[in-house]
Design a protein around this motif. Structure first.
Motif, PDB file in Angstrom:
ATOM      1  N   GLN A   1      -9.207   9.546  -9.641  1.00  0.00           N
ATOM      2  CA  GLN A   1     -10.167   8.650  -8.995  1.00  0.00           C
ATOM      3  C   GLN A   1      -9.455   7.492  -8.303  1.00  0.00           C
ATOM      4  OE1 GLN A   1     -12.410   8.012 -12.620  1.00  0.00           O
ATOM      5  NE2 GLN A   1     -14.187   9.113 -11.804  1.00  0.00           N
ATOM      6  N   VAL A   2      -8.358   7.035  -8.874  1.00  0.00           N
ATOM      7  CA  VAL A   2      -7.571   5.973  -8.243  1.00  0.00           C
ATOM      8  C   VAL A   2      -7.015   6.457  -6.906  1.00  0.00           C
ATOM      9  CG1 VAL A   2      -5.526   4.497  -8.436  1.00  0.00           C
ATOM     10  CG2 VAL A   2      -6.935   4.943 -10.466  1.00  0.00           C
ATOM     11  N   SER A   3      -6.462   7.657  -6.911  1.00  0.00           N
ATOM     12  CA  SER A   3      -5.834   8.190  -5.688  1.00  0.00           C
ATOM     13  C   SER A   3      -6.835   8.408  -4.563  1.00  0.00           C
ATOM     14  CB  SER A   3      -5.109   9.507  -6.007  1.00  0.00           C
ATOM     15  OG  SER A   3      -6.032  10.518  -6.347  1.00  0.00           O
ATOM     16  N   GLU A   4      -8.131   8.480  -4.909  1.00  0.00           N
ATOM     17  CA  GLU A   4      -9.169   8.717  -3.904  1.00  0.00           C
ATOM     18  C   GLU A   4      -9.720   7.431  -3.294  1.00  0.00           C
ATOM     19  OE1 GLU A   4     -11.865  10.975  -6.267  1.00  0.00           O
ATOM     20  OE2 GLU A   4     -10.778  12.875  -5.990  1.00  0.00           O
ATOM     21  N   GLN A   5      -9.238   6.284  -3.748  1.00  0.00           N
ATOM     22  CA  GLN A   5      -9.703   5.010  -3.206  1.00  0.00           C
ATOM     23  C   GLN A   5      -9.370   4.896  -1.719  1.00  0.00           C
ATOM     24  OE1 GLN A   5     -11.542   2.481  -4.923  1.00  0.00           O
ATOM     25  NE2 GLN A   5     -11.764   4.328  -6.163  1.00  0.00           N
ATOM     26  N   SER A   6     -10.308   4.377  -0.951  1.00  0.00           N
ATOM     27  CA  SER A   6     -10.157   4.351   0.512  1.00  0.00           C
ATOM     28  C   SER A   6      -8.943   3.556   0.967  1.00  0.00           C
ATOM     29  CB  SER A   6     -11.433   3.788   1.155  1.00  0.00           C
ATOM     30  OG  SER A   6     -11.693   2.474   0.672  1.00  0.00           O
ATOM     31  N   TRP A   7      -8.624   2.471   0.256  1.00  0.00           N
ATOM     32  CA  TRP A   7      -7.462   1.656   0.644  1.00  0.00           C
ATOM     33  C   TRP A   7      -6.179   2.476   0.583  1.00  0.00           C
ATOM     34  CZ3 TRP A   7      -3.316  -0.572  -2.405  1.00  0.00           C
ATOM     35  CH2 TRP A   7      -2.560  -1.524  -1.719  1.00  0.00           C
ATOM     36  N   LEU A   8      -6.062   3.326  -0.423  1.00  0.00           N
ATOM     37  CA  LEU A   8      -4.879   4.181  -0.540  1.00  0.00           C
ATOM     38  C   LEU A   8      -4.919   5.320   0.459  1.00  0.00           C
ATOM     39  CD1 LEU A   8      -4.248   4.432  -4.380  1.00  0.00           C
ATOM     40  CD2 LEU A   8      -2.812   3.336  -2.676  1.00  0.00           C
TER      41      LEU A   8
ATOM     42  N   ARG B   1       0.835  -1.212   0.000  1.00  0.00           N
ATOM     43  CA  ARG B   1       0.000   0.000   0.000  1.00  0.00           C
ATOM     44  C   ARG B   1       0.865   1.256   0.000  1.00  0.00           C
ATOM     45  NH1 ARG B   1      -4.296  -0.381   4.218  1.00  0.00           N
ATOM     46  NH2 ARG B   1      -2.581  -0.089   5.683  1.00  0.00           N
ATOM     47  N   ALA B   2       1.912   1.274   0.819  1.00  0.00           N
ATOM     48  CA  ALA B   2       2.790   2.442   0.868  1.00  0.00           C
ATOM     49  C   ALA B   2       3.500   2.657  -0.465  1.00  0.00           C
ATOM     50  CB  ALA B   2       3.817   2.285   1.991  1.00  0.00           C
ATOM     51  N   MET B   3       4.003   1.561  -1.048  1.00  0.00           N
ATOM     52  CA  MET B   3       4.691   1.671  -2.338  1.00  0.00           C
ATOM     53  C   MET B   3       3.729   2.088  -3.449  1.00  0.00           C
ATOM     54  SD  MET B   3       7.204  -1.607  -2.626  1.00  0.00           S
ATOM     55  CE  MET B   3       8.541  -1.916  -1.493  1.00  0.00           C
ATOM     56  N   PHE B   4       2.582   1.424  -3.495  1.00  0.00           N
ATOM     57  CA  PHE B   4       1.626   1.708  -4.569  1.00  0.00           C
ATOM     58  C   PHE B   4       1.116   3.147  -4.467  1.00  0.00           C
ATOM     59  CE2 PHE B   4      -2.476   1.319  -6.849  1.00  0.00           C
ATOM     60  CZ  PHE B   4      -1.974   0.854  -8.063  1.00  0.00           C
ATOM     61  N   SER B   5       0.974   3.636  -3.258  1.00  0.00           N
ATOM     62  CA  SER B   5       0.560   5.021  -3.063  1.00  0.00           C
ATOM     63  C   SER B   5       1.571   5.979  -3.684  1.00  0.00           C
ATOM     64  CB  SER B   5       0.402   5.313  -1.564  1.00  0.00           C
ATOM     65  OG  SER B   5      -0.015   6.643  -1.357  1.00  0.00           O
ATOM     66  N   GLN B   6       2.850   5.662  -3.534  1.00  0.00           N
ATOM     67  CA  GLN B   6       3.900   6.494  -4.127  1.00  0.00           C
ATOM     68  C   GLN B   6       3.887   6.412  -5.652  1.00  0.00           C
ATOM     69  OE1 GLN B   6       7.876   6.269  -2.047  1.00  0.00           O
ATOM     70  NE2 GLN B   6       6.790   4.718  -0.864  1.00  0.00           N
ATOM     71  N   ILE B   7       3.633   5.199  -6.183  1.00  0.00           N
ATOM     72  CA  ILE B   7       3.556   5.032  -7.637  1.00  0.00           C
ATOM     73  C   ILE B   7       2.398   5.857  -8.189  1.00  0.00           C
ATOM     74  CG2 ILE B   7       3.229   3.380  -9.529  1.00  0.00           C
ATOM     75  CD1 ILE B   7       4.344   1.195  -7.594  1.00  0.00           C
ATOM     76  N   VAL B   8       1.245   5.763  -7.541  1.00  0.00           N
ATOM     77  CA  VAL B   8       0.073   6.542  -7.956  1.00  0.00           C
ATOM     78  C   VAL B   8       0.373   8.036  -7.854  1.00  0.00           C
ATOM     79  CG1 VAL B   8      -2.308   7.158  -7.329  1.00  0.00           C
ATOM     80  CG2 VAL B   8      -1.614   4.756  -7.407  1.00  0.00           C
ATOM     81  N   ASN B   9       1.093   8.413  -6.821  1.00  0.00           N
ATOM     82  CA  ASN B   9       1.476   9.808  -6.635  1.00  0.00           C
ATOM     83  C   ASN B   9       2.312  10.312  -7.815  1.00  0.00           C
ATOM     84  OD1 ASN B   9       1.529  12.195  -5.109  1.00  0.00           O
ATOM     85  ND2 ASN B   9       3.440  11.638  -4.098  1.00  0.00           N
ATOM     86  N   ALA B  10       3.261   9.494  -8.261  1.00  0.00           N
ATOM     87  CA  ALA B  10       4.117   9.863  -9.390  1.00  0.00           C
ATOM     88  C   ALA B  10       3.304   9.983 -10.680  1.00  0.00           C
ATOM     89  CB  ALA B  10       5.234   8.838  -9.569  1.00  0.00           C
ATOM     90  N   VAL B  11       2.419   9.017 -10.916  1.00  0.00           N
ATOM     91  CA  VAL B  11       1.605   9.036 -12.135  1.00  0.00           C
ATOM     92  C   VAL B  11       0.611  10.196 -12.093  1.00  0.00           C
ATOM     93  CG1 VAL B  11      -0.026   7.723 -13.565  1.00  0.00           C
ATOM     94  CG2 VAL B  11       1.908   6.557 -12.482  1.00  0.00           C
TER      95      VAL B  11
END
Length: 278
Positions: A259-266, A113-123
């Motif tokens: 919309q991806v970045s707003e997902q509750s899991w992230l 989750r922490a890593m994917f959040s950073q990837i989404v942040n970059a994109v």
């Protein structure tokens, strides 16, 4: 060797080969100027295809000169010499996401989750600035020693406003490419990136690829079917929901990166100390 002589003269001491392709290679070096290890991508324009030299490489260089983000690999300098070679000096990473996944047969949920959040942040940063990557995959997600993400390899990147500004170039890796790209129809490159994120997240939490890409021609048919998870891997429902959302067969029903970045899991990783910009 001429290459090493040039770099030594600029304060770079070559240490090891990190990777090598048909017309480029990446070497680990120590920089006197930056007082740290760096990765140097060496591109041989004389060996590279015409399309790469005159289309994709200029785009990549333009993008690298533009982007500035904590989760995107930092470029220190570009060195051009008369023998047709180009040197791109970048920050060095400890490993990449593919190696990380292979070492542990996946990534623990909280780390993922922490890593994917950073990837989404970059994109998110890229899309906000009208840039698409089009080659997001585990090998292009570099990691520092403390698991901080550094997105790299903008060889297929371009400036794009998104729909109705469509792309037609078949690029990237089939295993991470959405059905519309594999089918050869004009596509929204931002939705390409979103699909690739779904593949990456699936790989992170399961340790394996979501689709069998051994027959690329049949891949869109496989992508249309319901997603299957390995029986021996526990994947929480909130993660499955995001993966399913990202891997929507139709690009029109696939979410935007916002919309991806707003997902509750992230959203749960907002308090983990990771800085977010863009």
């Amino acid at each position: 060797m001429y290459t090493e002589k040039v770099l030594r003269g600029m304060g770079y001491k070559m240490e090891a080969m990190l990777g090598e392709g048909s017309y480029s290679k990446v070497k680990l070096a120590h920089s006197q100027k930056h007082k740290s290890q760096v990765a140097i991508k060496v591109v041989d324009r004389k060996k590279a295809p015409h399309d790469f030299v005159h289309k994709f490489l200029p785009r990549e260089l333009a993008l690298l000169r533009t982007v500035r983000h904590e989760n995107i690999v930092r470029v220190y300098e570009f060195i051009e010499v008369c023998n047709g070679r180009l040197y791109i000096v970048m920050e060095a990473a400890a490993t990449d996401l593919l190696q990380k996944v292979q070492e542990g047969n996946g990534v623990p949920a909280d780390v993922a989750r922490a890593m994917f959040s950073q990837i989404v942040n970059a994109v998110s940063y890229l899309h906000h600035n009208g840039i698409v990557h089009r080659d997001l995959k585990c090998e292009n997600i570099l990691l520092t020693a403390d698991n901080q993400v550094r997105l790299t390899d903008f060889g297929f990147g371009r400036f794009a406003a998104g729909y109705p500004d469509l792309s037609q170039t078949y690029c990237g890796s089939a295993a991470y490419a959405p059905p519309e790209v594999l089918l050869g129809v004009p596509y929204d490159p931002r939705k390409y990136d979103v699909w690739s994120l779904g593949v990456i997240l699936y790989v992170m939490v399961t340790g394996c690829m979501p689709f069998d890409d051994s027959n690329v021609a049949a891949l869109p048919l496989i992508q249309r079917k319901a997603l299957v998870y390995p029986d021996d891997v526990a994947v929480e429902e909130s993660v499955r929901v995001i993966v399913s959302l990202l891997l929507q067969f139709s690009p029109s029903t696939r979410p935007s990166i916002k919309q991806v970045s707003e997902q509750s899991w992230l959203q749960q990783s907002r308090g983990d100390g990771i800085n977010r910009t863009g």
